[in-house]
Write a protein that holds these residues in place. Structure first.
Motif, PDB file in Angstrom:
ATOM      1  N   LYS A 635       1.520  -1.489   0.187  1.00 49.39           N
ATOM      2  CA  LYS A 635       0.088  -0.125   0.087  1.00 49.39           C
ATOM      3  C   LYS A 635       0.984   1.441  -0.041  1.00 49.39           C
ATOM      4  CE  LYS A 635      -4.313  -1.516   2.139  1.00 49.39           C
ATOM      5  NZ  LYS A 635      -5.065  -0.978   3.968  1.00 49.39           N
ATOM      6  N   ASP A 636       2.194   0.812   0.366  1.00 49.46           N
ATOM      7  CA  ASP A 636       2.740   2.574   0.523  1.00 49.46           C
ATOM      8  C   ASP A 636       2.694   2.575  -0.660  1.00 49.46           C
ATOM      9  OD1 ASP A 636       2.588   2.933   3.305  1.00 49.46           O
ATOM     10  OD2 ASP A 636       4.523   1.824   3.997  1.00 49.46           O
ATOM     11  N   LYS A 637       3.505   2.306  -1.062  1.00 47.76           N
ATOM     12  CA  LYS A 637       4.047   1.969  -2.489  1.00 47.76           C
ATOM     13  C   LYS A 637       3.305   2.160  -4.002  1.00 47.76           C
ATOM     14  CE  LYS A 637       8.607  -0.239  -1.690  1.00 47.76           C
ATOM     15  NZ  LYS A 637       9.281   0.800  -1.619  1.00 47.76           N
ATOM     16  N   ALA A 638       1.777   1.837  -3.636  1.00 47.28           N
ATOM     17  CA  ALA A 638       0.826   2.321  -3.946  1.00 47.28           C
ATOM     18  C   ALA A 638       0.612   4.325  -3.998  1.00 47.28           C
ATOM     19  CB  ALA A 638      -0.522   1.276  -4.057  1.00 47.28           C
ATOM     20  N   LYS A 639       0.732   4.067  -2.887  1.00 48.17           N
ATOM     21  CA  LYS A 639       0.374   5.274  -2.321  1.00 48.17           C
ATOM     22  C   LYS A 639       1.279   6.401  -2.761  1.00 48.17           C
ATOM     23  CE  LYS A 639      -1.088   4.980   2.567  1.00 48.17           C
ATOM     24  NZ  LYS A 639      -0.117   5.006   4.318  1.00 48.17           N
ATOM     25  N   ILE A 640       2.897   6.304  -3.566  1.00 53.84           N
ATOM     26  CA  ILE A 640       3.415   7.386  -4.084  1.00 53.84           C
ATOM     27  C   ILE A 640       3.823   6.844  -5.539  1.00 53.84           C
ATOM     28  CG2 ILE A 640       4.930   7.780  -2.173  1.00 53.84           C
ATOM     29  CD1 ILE A 640       6.691   5.874  -2.527  1.00 53.84           C
ATOM     30  N   GLY A 641       2.775   6.525  -5.901  1.00 57.44           N
ATOM     31  CA  GLY A 641       1.861   5.977  -7.610  1.00 57.44           C
ATOM     32  C   GLY A 641       3.473   4.936  -8.350  1.00 57.44           C
ATOM     33  N   LYS A 642       3.864   4.206  -7.106  1.00 56.16           N
ATOM     34  CA  LYS A 642       4.477   3.119  -8.303  1.00 56.16           C
ATOM     35  C   LYS A 642       3.805   2.038  -8.775  1.00 56.16           C
ATOM     36  CE  LYS A 642       8.370   4.236  -6.115  1.00 56.16           C
ATOM     37  NZ  LYS A 642       9.461   4.679  -6.965  1.00 56.16           N
ATOM     38  N   LYS A 643       3.614   1.339  -9.626  1.00 53.41           N
ATOM     39  CA  LYS A 643       3.393   0.477 -10.366  1.00 53.41           C
ATOM     40  C   LYS A 643       3.447  -0.990  -9.880  1.00 53.41           C
ATOM     41  CE  LYS A 643       3.598   2.609 -15.598  1.00 53.41           C
ATOM     42  NZ  LYS A 643       4.560   3.374 -14.615  1.00 53.41           N
ATOM     43  N   ILE A 644       2.314  -1.128  -8.926  1.00 49.57           N
ATOM     44  CA  ILE A 644       2.613  -2.463  -9.102  1.00 49.57           C
ATOM     45  C   ILE A 644       1.713  -4.017  -9.048  1.00 49.57           C
ATOM     46  CG2 ILE A 644       2.305  -4.414  -6.585  1.00 49.57           C
ATOM     47  CD1 ILE A 644       2.224  -1.197  -5.493  1.00 49.57           C
TER      48      ILE A 644
END
Lengths: 721, 108
Positions: A635-644
């Protein structure tokens, strides 16, 4: 409506701003200004004021005035609901636009009673508040005093806004579990002491989608497609064209700079799609690889065999001793002057009168070592100071930051120092040259007299000086080697990851010199020189030190050179031994397969990338670890706009991450189909036929957990959380 | 001894005649060293030199040459000891420079 980003946007649906009942703590009292400051110091962007049986409009208005646009403050009240003999608490939260109406209603219904004596039935709640378009949040289960399921059902049946009846639980773990069982759950701080709010706020719920207002929140609760799509469309997307399959079928996918979940039964091509996604980004020059777990990969990742491990001894304050090793290995004995030279000279009387007059032949030569050292030291100092002056004159940063006057004064001082050093240097150079010439002169005169008269040359030295200097040189080299061999090398442990309650796992590197006494068989040589020659070399060096002033010194040096591979030992580096291993509490530890999976995944997610592609990251992992560690990281990665991109069979990953994009692969009678959707709209749409839709929740339950029964089973297993 | 001047021990050196053979006898505190003057015995000289170096690590010293009965060996011994003394001083300086001197109390 305000524009807000969901990154680090928390919501607190349950705060108190005043002590209204006798049982309330006085620490619930807070002034509007302090309230706003307290909230602003956290990530909470939406807060609902829900005092017991009281709505203080004056205070609310003051808070709104202080809060400005940065914090949404929703009006509400925590009601004492009486159902039969049972008293329970129910939050009623409404739009800020209807705050005055709430105030009027509360004044009317509480009239004649105190907050301590007031209570209300479910029916009266609906009658008095439902027209305000509220959100109801009922204390549930462990959150006391709680409404029973039948009372909540009565509320759901009576209200026009069934989806806006939410259960308030005690913490995030409970909320997560209830949500995964299909209950709308949330939790608030129910703050008792405002001094502790900063800490408590850290655990409050994050908002997965940005919420712009109370009305917007209601639309999202209602799963209003327009509202959801409007929010989703604000997130950056790409449409990627893939050819993941052997038949070259093109698959166009809209993917988000957020979590993209790929799910479906085994054999539906998820891994192939992930590989195609990785290739797509790699072809664009973006680093992307499919992460797969595997026990053997941890050792390779941390280079336990040390193939890539390198060490610079200088950074550990250790000299490579290259010159010294060579000096000892190539040392040879210096000859002394035989007594016969003296006898020959003094036995032969020089007849030549003129030769006897040349007194210089009787002079002793000077020790040049001292003069050379004197000149060398002043020369070195002169060079360093001159280089420093050059640096002062050329450094841009210095000139930009220090005044011209100060730099000028420093330059002038250095110029003066260099001037003095110049004078000393010249004198020492002259001294050195004079003595070199003097010694050369004596040698030349002796040689010429001997040549002209035929008499033997007068011995210039007993040979003691050169003999001793040679041995001293060997001692200096050998001792430097030995002292460096005895130095400790400390390599900082490399953090591998957390193993839950067991603690943190580190990769430890032991590096030691084979000083002749290391016998740990698990250590491996760092260079081509194997362990036995290393040991023999160091032992022999020690023997050399013990007989530096013995006649057998050069026998020992010869033995040193005879050691197998001695020619490969050119410095102390060739005597290094090392091992890399995992440690827990500084003790060697072999992680299990499950732990290895945890660590590899944690490492993957700790790396800074633009694209993360994970194939079944849940393999060998426990649900606790997925929930508590991996889901928040994703979720943290998603918050900063990373593609997962995650292919998964695990509900915790596919559901609890609340992905912006769910891609469902299914094999049906007419072939494979791909559906896309999300948990917010709760639907999945066939990309080939937009009329073909599926229920996201049902499909997720069916595919990820094997049916609703499994969810129910989980519920019973968790019990009273 | 003037202020700042290093103390230097003086040991005896003698030229010993044994029949046709002459040898220098160097008496340092811990040993008596012999260097043949009538025969070239390099290893014997090197062994003596090693002892001199080890002693120099403990203290700075030179030799006083006693009387020598024959003219030839008197000249040889004087020349040899003069040169040796100068070299002993040089080596003591080198040992000090490289911090190879030993604490006399611990070394003895």
């Amino acid at each position: 409506m305000r524009e807000q980003n969901a990154a680090n946007m928390k919501i607190d649906v349950h705060v108190h701003t005043k002590k209204t009942k006798q049982g309330d703590a006085e620490t619930r009292d807070i002034e509007p200004k302090q309230f706003v400051e307290m909230i602003a110091g956290t990530d909470v962007k939406i807060v609902a004021i829900t005092n017991h049986n009281v709505f203080d409009y004056t205070q609310y208005a003051a808070i709104i005035s202080e809060a400005g646009q940065d914090i949404q403050v929703w009006p509400g009240v925590e009601l004492d609901v009486l159902e039969g003999e049972r008293r329970a608490h129910l939050l009623v939260i409404i739009s800020p636009q209807k705050a005055l109406l709430l105030s009027d209603i509360m004044t009317k219904i509480v009239s004649g009673k105190t907050p301590d004596t007031f209570s209300i039935s479910i029916e009266d709640v609906i009658t008095n508040f439902d027209h305000l378009n509220p959100i109801y949040i009922a204390h549930y289960h462990q959150k006391k005093p709680n409404l029973l399921d039948e009372s909540i059902e009565k509320l759901v049946s009576g209200t026009k806004y069934r989806v806006r009846v939410i259960k308030e639980v005690t913490n995030s773990i409970s909320a997560g579990i209830y949500i995964s069982h299909g209950h709308q759950s949330i939790f608030g701080s129910d703050i008792q002491d405002w001094d502790k709010y900063s800490d408590i706020a850290r655990d409050l719920p994050d908002l997965r989608l940005p919420v712009e207002s109370y009305e917007h929140f209601c639309l999202l609760l209602d799963k209003n497609l327009n509202a959801i799509n409007t929010v989703l469309d604000k997130k950056k997307t790409d449409t990627i064209s893939l050819r993941p399959f052997e038949d070259d079928t093109e698959l166009d996918l809209k993917v988000y700079n957020d979590i993209n979940i790929l799910f479906g039964s085994k054999g539906t091509g998820k891994t192939k799609i992930l590989n195609a996604i990785a290739k797509y980004y790699r072809d664009k020059g973006i680093s992307a690889d499919v992460f797969e777990t595997g026990a053997e990969k941890l050792g390779a990742n941390y280079d336990l065999k040390g193939k890539m491990f390198s060490i610079d001894l200088n950074t550990h304050g250790i000299d490579y001793c290259t010159i010294e090793v060579d000096a000892v290995k190539t040392a040879t004995e210096k000859d002394i002057t035989n007594p016969s030279s003296y006898i020959q000279f003094f036995s032969t009387e020089t007849k030549n009168r003129n030769a006897k007059k040349i007194k210089i032949q009787n002079f002793a030569t000077e020790n040049l070592q001292l003069f050379e050292r004197n000149f060398s030291s002043i020369n070195s100092t002169h060079k360093k100071v001159s280089e420093f002056l050059g640096f002062i004159r050329s450094d841009k940063t210095l000139r930009e930051n220090i005044s011209t006057e100060k730099i000028g004064a420093l330059e002038a001082s250095l110029v003066a120092v260099i001037g003095d050093l110049d004078g000393i240097r010249q004198n020492r150079y002259v001294e050195l040259k004079i003595n070199q010439l003097f010694n050369s002169l004596i040698a030349a005169v002796k040689r010429e007299i001997s040549r002209k008269t035929g008499a033997p040359e007068r011995p210039a030295t007993t040979g003691f000086q050169n003999y001793a200097l040679n041995r001293i040189g060997i001692e200096l080299s050998a001792r430097k080697i030995y002292s460096n061999l005895k130095k400790e090398i400390n390599i900082p442990n490399e953090y591998v990851g957390n193993l839950g309650q067991k603690g943190d796992l580190f990769c430890k590197t032991d590096v030691v010199f084979q000083d002749g006494y290391v016998s740990d068989g698990s250590l491996a040589p760092k260079s081509m020189v194997t362990k036995n020659p290393q040991k023999s070399f160091s032992r022999k060096m020690e023997e050399i030190i013990s007989c530096l002033y013995e006649t057998n010194l050069f026998e020992k040096i010869s033995e040193l050179n005879s050691i197998e591979s001695a020619e490969l030992i050119k410095s102390l580096y060739e005597l290094l031994l090392f091992k890399r291993y995992f440690v827990l509490d500084d003790k060697p530890y072999s992680p299990s397969n499950g732990e290895i999976s945890m660590l590899l995944l944690h490492k993957e997610l700790s790396e800074d990338k633009d694209v993360y592609i994970l194939d079944e990251p849940e393999k060998s992992l426990g649900n606790d670890y997925i929930n508590d560690t991996i889901v928040p990281l994703i979720k943290d990665k998603a918050k900063i706009g990373k593609k997962i991109f995650i292919a998964t069979h695990n509900a915790n990953v596919a559901v609890r991450t609340l992905p912006y994009n769910s891609i469902y692969r299914v094999h049906r009678s007419d072939g494979y189909d791909t559906f896309v959707g999300n948990p917010f709209s709760n639907n999945l749409i066939n990309i080939r036929d937009r009329t073909d839709t599926l229920d996201w929740k049902n499909i997720s339950m069916k595919t990820l957990e094997g049916g609703k029964e499994a969810f129910g089973e989980r519920g019973r297993i968790y019990g009273d959380v | 001894m003037a202020k700042g001047e290093e103390y230097m021990e003086m040991y005896d050196a003698k030229m010993i005649k044994d029949g046709e053979n002459h040898h220098l006898e160097l008496n340092i505190k811990t040993a008596t060293l012999q260097i043949s003057m009538t025969e070239d015995l390099p290893n014997e000289i090197k062994a003596a030199f090693n002892q001199l170096i080890l002693r120099l690590k403990i203290e700075h010293f030179n030799f006083n040459l006693g009387d020598v009965d024959t003219v030839l060996f008197s000249q040889i011994a004087k020349e040899y000891i003069d040169q040796l003394n100068k070299e002993l001083t040089t080596i003591h300086t080198e040992l000090a420079h490289h911090k190879l001197l030993l604490d006399p109390v611990k070394a003895e």
